[in-house]
Design a protein around this motif. Structure first.
Motif, PDB file in Angstrom:
ATOM      1  N   ARG A 107      91.723   8.799  34.555  1.00  0.00           N
ATOM      2  CA  ARG A 107      90.644   9.584  33.969  1.00  0.00           C
ATOM      3  C   ARG A 107      90.453  10.898  34.716  1.00  0.00           C
ATOM      4  O   ARG A 107      90.314  11.968  34.111  1.00  0.00           O
ATOM      5  N   GLU A 126      88.966  13.885  32.376  1.00  0.00           N
ATOM      6  CA  GLU A 126      88.015  13.300  31.433  1.00  0.00           C
ATOM      7  C   GLU A 126      86.761  12.803  32.161  1.00  0.00           C
ATOM      8  O   GLU A 126      86.858  12.195  33.219  1.00  0.00           O
ATOM      9  N   SER A 166      83.483  11.844  27.721  1.00  0.00           N
ATOM     10  CA  SER A 166      84.583  12.326  26.882  1.00  0.00           C
ATOM     11  C   SER A 166      85.598  11.214  26.605  1.00  0.00           C
ATOM     12  O   SER A 166      86.156  11.122  25.509  1.00  0.00           O
ATOM     13  N   LEU A 167      85.813  10.334  27.597  1.00  0.00           N
ATOM     14  CA  LEU A 167      86.717   9.209  27.370  1.00  0.00           C
ATOM     15  C   LEU A 167      86.092   8.210  26.407  1.00  0.00           C
ATOM     16  O   LEU A 167      86.803   7.565  25.614  1.00  0.00           O
ATOM     17  N   LYS A 175      86.946   9.452  22.973  1.00  0.00           N
ATOM     18  CA  LYS A 175      88.358   9.350  22.612  1.00  0.00           C
ATOM     19  C   LYS A 175      88.832   7.911  22.465  1.00  0.00           C
ATOM     20  O   LYS A 175      89.792   7.645  21.740  1.00  0.00           O
TER      21      LYS A 175
END
Length: 377
Positions: A19, A24, A28-29, A32
């Motif tokens: 990460r 990220e 944000s992860l 996604k």
């Protein structure tokens, strides 16, 4: 495998590593991968174990195989001080990401080296082994550069291949795209082995040669200093200047440059650039440093450089070829197993397109070339 099954050998710290490498945030992860940020945080801390569906989603979002998060391979750790050649205002997270890229390279390199029975040079006898910072004088640095030249019988002329010289010292060299990290180069010791990583994106060969020599200066002059010592701003300023001095002394020894510098006009300095494979700016600086060029002459030459907008791109930059790493390439040729890098990559769980600007594609290793070193693109 049942998607609801819990996988107890999941490595939470490797998820955090990836990460951070990808830049990220938890949020944000979350977007996604469709795994909630609170859950990701707990997974990274090994407070809970994800399902296979969650592992697959996280892996896809981070562009790795689920194997990377499940296997027993440990990402190598750094030890001692890390030296960065960077822009003045580079954010901390950027040079940390450059370090993480180098650690991934080290993981693949060390697995490949183990298979090929390749050695490292972890002790250089003539290096400065002082653990406490002490300002080094010019004579000491000049002599250190001469020790390198003496060991490899380089004489007083230009070094034909700076990358190969460092590899012959047993130091691994990584060419990478560090443009997003605003890093020119870094030197780090990973699992007790030295690695020098340099930015190869839109950088001239002469500048890369100087960056490599500068980083070698850190290995030979400063690598035994403690991390706490090197982090002091006053100390870092001095050791950066010392590494610059070493780079000039190694690339352009006093005797050799003195014999060649029969004129100091810009037309002749440009010819010296092609011969010594050093930038015009570095030649002017070195010439003034060792009293081959007067301060007044150096000022005029620098004004000419500025007037012609040569500070970022000089004449002949595109004519002097880049000296790509060749140690692993030569070892693979000797071994005759072109598929070995791909096998290691699959074992580790890294896709071909994992790296940005790191590739082995010029080795002609066949389908699925290992993304390690910079290709000639």
């Amino acid at each position: 495998m049942n998607n609801s099954r819990k996988l107890n050998n999941f490595k939470g710290h490797k998820l955090r590593f990836l990460r951070n490498l990808r830049g990220e945030t938890l949020e944000s992860l979350d977007k996604k991968s469709n795994v909630r940020s609170q859950k990701i945080s707990r997974i990274e801390l090994n407070e809970c174990v994800p399902s296979f569906d969650e592992i697959r989603s996280l892996s896809n979002a981070l562009q790795v195989s689920p194997l990377f998060l499940l296997n027993d391979d440990q990402v190598p750790t750094t030890g001692g001080a890390i030296f960065y050649r960077k822009l003045q205002r580079t954010p901390k997270k950027d040079f940390e990401r450059a370090e993480l890229k180098t650690r991934i390279f080290a993981l693949l390199d060390q697995k490949l080296s183990e298979k090929l029975h390749l050695s490292y040079q972890d002790y250089i006898s003539f290096a400065n082994h002082d653990e406490i910072f002490n300002m080094l004088d010019d004579e000491y640095i000049e002599n250190m550069a001469l020790c390198v030249r003496s060991q490899f019988k380089l004489g007083d002329g230009p070094i034909s291949n700076m990358t190969l010289l460092i590899e012959r010292l047993g130091i691994r060299v990584l060419f990478a795209d560090f443009s997003n990290e605003h890093i020119d180069a870094l030197t780090v010791k990973i699992n007790d082995h030295f690695y020098i990583a340099v930015n190869s994106k839109n950088i001239s060969s002469v500048r890369m040669r100087f960056n490599l020599a500068h980083e070698l200066g850190h290995v030979l002059l400063h690598s035994y200093y403690s991390e706490q010592e090197v982090k002091k701003s006053s100390v870092r300023k001095v050791i950066e200047a010392e590494a610059n001095y070493f780079a000039g002394a190694l690339l352009m020894p006093v005797k050799g440059l003195a014999l060649d510098m029969i004129a100091v006009n810009m037309s002749y300095i440009k010819k010296l650039k092609k011969h010594w494979k050093a930038s015009i700016q570095a030649i002017v600086y070195r010439g003034e440093q060792i009293n081959l060029i007067t301060s007044q002459q150096a000022l005029f030459l620098r004004q000419t450089i500025a007037r012609n907008s040569w500070r970022k791109k000089e004449p002949y930059d595109d004519e002097i070829p880049i000296e790509y790493p060749s140690f692993l390439k030569s070892a693979l040729r000797y071994k005759g197993d072109n598929q070995l890098p791909q096998k290691i990559q699959e074992e580790v769980g890294i896709h071909d397109d994992f790296f940005d600007g790191l590739s082995f594609s010029d080795l002609n290793l066949g389908k699925g070339s290992l993304m390690l070193l910079n290709s000639r693109r």
